[in-house]
Design an enzyme around this catalytic site. Structure first.
Site, PDB file in Angstrom:
ATOM      1  N   HIS A   1      -2.026  -6.262   1.006  1.00 58.08           N
ATOM      2  CA  HIS A   1      -3.388  -6.956   0.730  1.00 58.08           C
ATOM      3  C   HIS A   1      -3.029  -8.151  -0.216  1.00 58.08           C
ATOM      4  O   HIS A   1      -1.995  -8.280  -0.945  1.00 58.08           O
ATOM      5  CB  HIS A   1      -4.187  -5.853  -0.346  1.00 58.08           C
ATOM      6  CG  HIS A   1      -5.280  -6.374  -0.960  1.00 58.08           C
ATOM      7  ND1 HIS A   1      -6.433  -6.964  -0.210  1.00 58.08           N
ATOM      8  CD2 HIS A   1      -5.734  -7.042  -2.001  1.00 58.08           C
ATOM      9  CE1 HIS A   1      -7.485  -7.238  -0.815  1.00 58.08           C
ATOM     10  NE2 HIS A   1      -6.785  -7.483  -2.079  1.00 58.08           N
TER      11      HIS A   1
ATOM     12  N   ASN B   1      -2.935  -1.001   6.590  1.00 52.31           N
ATOM     13  CA  ASN B   1      -2.262  -2.360   7.160  1.00 52.31           C
ATOM     14  C   ASN B   1      -1.323  -3.040   6.371  1.00 52.31           C
ATOM     15  O   ASN B   1      -0.910  -4.033   6.283  1.00 52.31           O
ATOM     16  CB  ASN B   1      -3.335  -3.262   7.507  1.00 52.31           C
ATOM     17  CG  ASN B   1      -4.199  -3.660   6.304  1.00 52.31           C
ATOM     18  OD1 ASN B   1      -3.916  -3.497   5.139  1.00 52.31           O
ATOM     19  ND2 ASN B   1      -5.336  -4.547   6.585  1.00 52.31           N
TER      20      ASN B   1
ATOM     21  N   PHE C   1     -17.368   0.961   3.745  1.00 53.20           N
ATOM     22  CA  PHE C   1     -15.935   1.469   3.847  1.00 53.20           C
ATOM     23  C   PHE C   1     -15.342   1.608   2.740  1.00 53.20           C
ATOM     24  O   PHE C   1     -13.884   1.795   2.742  1.00 53.20           O
ATOM     25  CB  PHE C   1     -15.003   0.699   5.114  1.00 53.20           C
ATOM     26  CG  PHE C   1     -15.079  -0.854   4.717  1.00 53.20           C
ATOM     27  CD1 PHE C   1     -14.327  -1.394   3.875  1.00 53.20           C
ATOM     28  CD2 PHE C   1     -15.914  -1.638   5.425  1.00 53.20           C
ATOM     29  CE1 PHE C   1     -14.306  -2.480   3.593  1.00 53.20           C
ATOM     30  CE2 PHE C   1     -15.859  -3.269   4.894  1.00 53.20           C
ATOM     31  CZ  PHE C   1     -15.247  -3.797   4.235  1.00 53.20           C
TER      32      PHE C   1
ATOM     33  N   LYS D   1       0.836  -1.072   0.049  1.00 51.21           N
ATOM     34  CA  LYS D   1       0.002  -0.054  -0.099  1.00 51.21           C
ATOM     35  C   LYS D   1       0.923   1.380  -0.013  1.00 51.21           C
ATOM     36  O   LYS D   1       1.974   1.322   0.314  1.00 51.21           O
ATOM     37  CB  LYS D   1      -0.980  -0.194   1.267  1.00 51.21           C
ATOM     38  CG  LYS D   1      -2.084  -1.363   0.926  1.00 51.21           C
ATOM     39  CD  LYS D   1      -3.021  -1.030   2.221  1.00 51.21           C
ATOM     40  CE  LYS D   1      -4.151  -2.254   1.907  1.00 51.21           C
ATOM     41  NZ  LYS D   1      -4.817  -2.216   2.945  1.00 51.21           N
TER      42      LYS D   1
ATOM     43  N   ARG E   1      -1.424 -15.070   2.767  1.00 48.59           N
ATOM     44  CA  ARG E   1      -2.265 -14.663   3.781  1.00 48.59           C
ATOM     45  C   ARG E   1      -1.766 -14.892   5.142  1.00 48.59           C
ATOM     46  O   ARG E   1      -1.605 -14.097   5.752  1.00 48.59           O
ATOM     47  CB  ARG E   1      -3.729 -15.185   3.612  1.00 48.59           C
ATOM     48  CG  ARG E   1      -4.408 -14.686   2.192  1.00 48.59           C
ATOM     49  CD  ARG E   1      -5.840 -15.273   2.071  1.00 48.59           C
ATOM     50  NE  ARG E   1      -6.767 -14.319   3.005  1.00 48.59           N
ATOM     51  CZ  ARG E   1      -7.163 -13.477   3.047  1.00 48.59           C
ATOM     52  NH1 ARG E   1      -6.603 -12.462   1.791  1.00 48.59           N
ATOM     53  NH2 ARG E   1      -7.878 -12.526   3.913  1.00 48.59           N
TER      54      ARG E   1
END
Length: 529
Positions: free
Chosen positions: A499, A496, A438, A391, A466
């Site tokens: 992804h 966070n 969101f 991100k 993951r």
């Protein structure tokens, strides 16, 4: 033609320290062609040189030489009687396989051709080049009108960076590989100093010349200048000096069912104590055909039928191990295939230490060669791809740390690009949450700066990525998975750090939208030894 071969060589070839020192003793003027290793001999200038020499008619006043790169030694420097740390044999090339070749899966073909020619790939890495790295590497063509477009192309996807050495073997000559009409005349032209070959020696092409002769130079660019090569090794491979003597090898190891059930933890501890890293592991119940293939060296023994029955009676543990000189070390560690021979001659081997009653064979299996290892790993651990995103809030240093964690976890980064996502592109990645309250917050977060989007490939890639990411909430991740990426780099649920796709279907859907040219790896599953 015979008369031409007897012509006196116009340009002296300077490729050793002694020849350089000798050249400096020449009287008069010496003209040195120093660019020949980069772009080949300049025949137009050679004609002019010959004309000048003939008109001057004085051998001692005008000299011509061609320079092949060598490491010069300062005669005034005291080396303490020790040899220089580098020698001509230790010179390297830097090669960059371009993004279109990586996307088109031509990297392996190009690397194999380089190896087949006798060169050695000392180190390699896939990376997304920065704009500054492209400008530095290609500074010689910066004045070309389409250079800015070229920079955009070179930063649009992964490149494959190689450190290549000459190796010890001579590459095949044209006589061994078949004549090439385009170069055949040049090979016998003594106006070209590159083909002045001492008696009994074969001409060795530079890496650039070889790639051109193989018609693949458009996919791979080469830097040969010593100073520049050393600079780019420091940029791309800062640990090269420490790592170049390592020969990391991946192999397949297998614990047969009885050993797996009774002594698994003991064996795994020994494996780690011996310096192996376990990249992947899985339990698998072998089919009869798989067991027969893995045990074919015992097929003429009386106990072969009983062995196959044992091998298919329960789960075996398959491992992918990596270590410096891993293949040979594993063979020495497990010992011979026969328990009797192991106990007589190799009592410290794992074969002798973990012998099981009822079968006189080694309870551990290992790949017989690196080629077999690659085939066996592909068979027992078929590759899978998933989409990963780093991100915008991450710093460059944090990105580098996460990329290192990804590689250490055994993932191959098969595609990568940096992109400032708009709402449409964000939907390609987060389609399953569109419509949620969101969702717009996610889109706004992604438009704050460029994201790094990747395709990660390895066995069980979706679930393993993951697991490496950790729980969505960074505070929860710090408790439940403190070593995960989100625990270490996440700030909030939105920021966070990373992804990843939730399942294989979502992964392929997202990959196909973001990387339209991506072709998933589908190796032939063949266990034949």
């Amino acid at each position: 033609m015979a008369g031409k071969k007897r012509e006196v060589q116009l340009q002296a070839v300077v490729n050793t320290q002694s020849l350089w020192d000798e050249m400096l003793q020449n009287k008069g003027l010496t003209v040195i062609d120093v660019y020949q290793a980069w772009c080949g001999p300049c025949k137009a200038m050679q004609t002019l040189f010959r004309k000048l020499k003939n008109e001057l008619n004085e051998d001692e006043l005008l000299h011509f030489a061609v320079y092949h790169e060598i490491l010069f030694v300062d005669p005034d420097e005291d080396d303490g009687g020790e040899a220089p740390s580098e020698s001509v044999d230790e010179l390297y090339y830097i090669a960059i396989i371009k993004p279109d070749a990586v996307t088109g899966r031509k990297s392996q073909e190009i690397k194999q051709k380089i190896i087949n020619a006798g060169f050695v790939i000392e180190m390699e890495d896939k990376r997304l080049l920065t704009e500054q790295q492209v400008r530095d590497f290609y500074h010689r063509i910066a004045d070309q009108p389409d250079f800015e477009e070229f920079v955009l192309f070179m930063t649009s996807g992964l490149s494959h960076i190689l450190v290549v050495s000459q190796g010890n073997e001579e590459q095949p000559t044209l006589g061994e590989t078949g004549p090439n009409p385009e170069t055949e005349d040049e090979e016998i032209n003594e106006d070209n100093p590159a083909v002045v070959i001492p008696p009994g020696m074969k001409k060795r092409d530079s890496l650039q010349e070889y790639l051109e002769r193989q018609h693949i130079s458009q996919f791979c660019d080469v830097e040969e200048t010593v100073t520049n090569v050393n600079h780019f090794i420091d940029v791309f491979f800062p640990d090269f000096k420490n790592m170049k003597n390592l020969k990391l090898e991946k192999i397949l190891a297998l614990l047969r069912p009885a050993l797996f059930q009774e002594k698994k933890e003991d064996v795994l501890k020994i494996i780690e104590d011996e310096g192996f890293k376990i990249l992947m592991q899985r339990q698998i119940v072998l089919s009869k055909e798989e067991a027969q293939t893995l045990c074919q060296e015992y097929e003429n023994e009386d106990y072969f039928g009983k062995l196959i029955e044992k091998m298919t009676s329960g789960p075996s543990l398959a491992l992918v191990l990596v270590r410096d000189h891993g293949l040979q070390h594993w063979k020495e560690l497990i010992g011979p295939s026969s328990v009797q021979k192991a106990k007589e001659s190799f009592p410290d081997s794992l074969c002798a230490r973990f012998a099981m009653e009822g079968l006189p064979i080694n309870q551990l299996y290992g790949s017989d060669s690196l080629e077999a290892a690659e085939r066996e790993i592909q068979y027992f651990f078929p590759p899978q791809s998933t989409l990963a995103l780093l991100k915008p809030h991450l710093t460059q240093e944090q990105r580098e740390e996460i990329l290192k964690l990804i590689r250490e976890a055994g993932f191959e980064i098969t595609q990568m690009k940096e992109v400032l996502l708009n709402e449409e592109e964000a939907e390609n990645i987060y389609s399953k949450i569109k419509g949620k309250d969101f969702y717009q917050d996610v889109v706004e977060m992604l438009t704050e700066g460029p994201s790094l989007v990747m395709v990660l490939t390895r066995w069980n890639a979706v679930s393993d990525w993951r697991r490496l990411m950790g729980p969505v909430e960074p505070e929860e991740a710090k408790i439940l998975s403190p070593d995960s990426i989100r625990a270490r780099f996440g700030r909030s649920v939105l920021k966070n750090a990373v992804h990843g796709s939730s399942n294989t279907y979502e992964a392929m859907e997202s990959i196909n939208r973001i990387f339209a040219d991506f072709v998933p790896e589908t190796p032939e599953r063949n266990l034949k030894l």
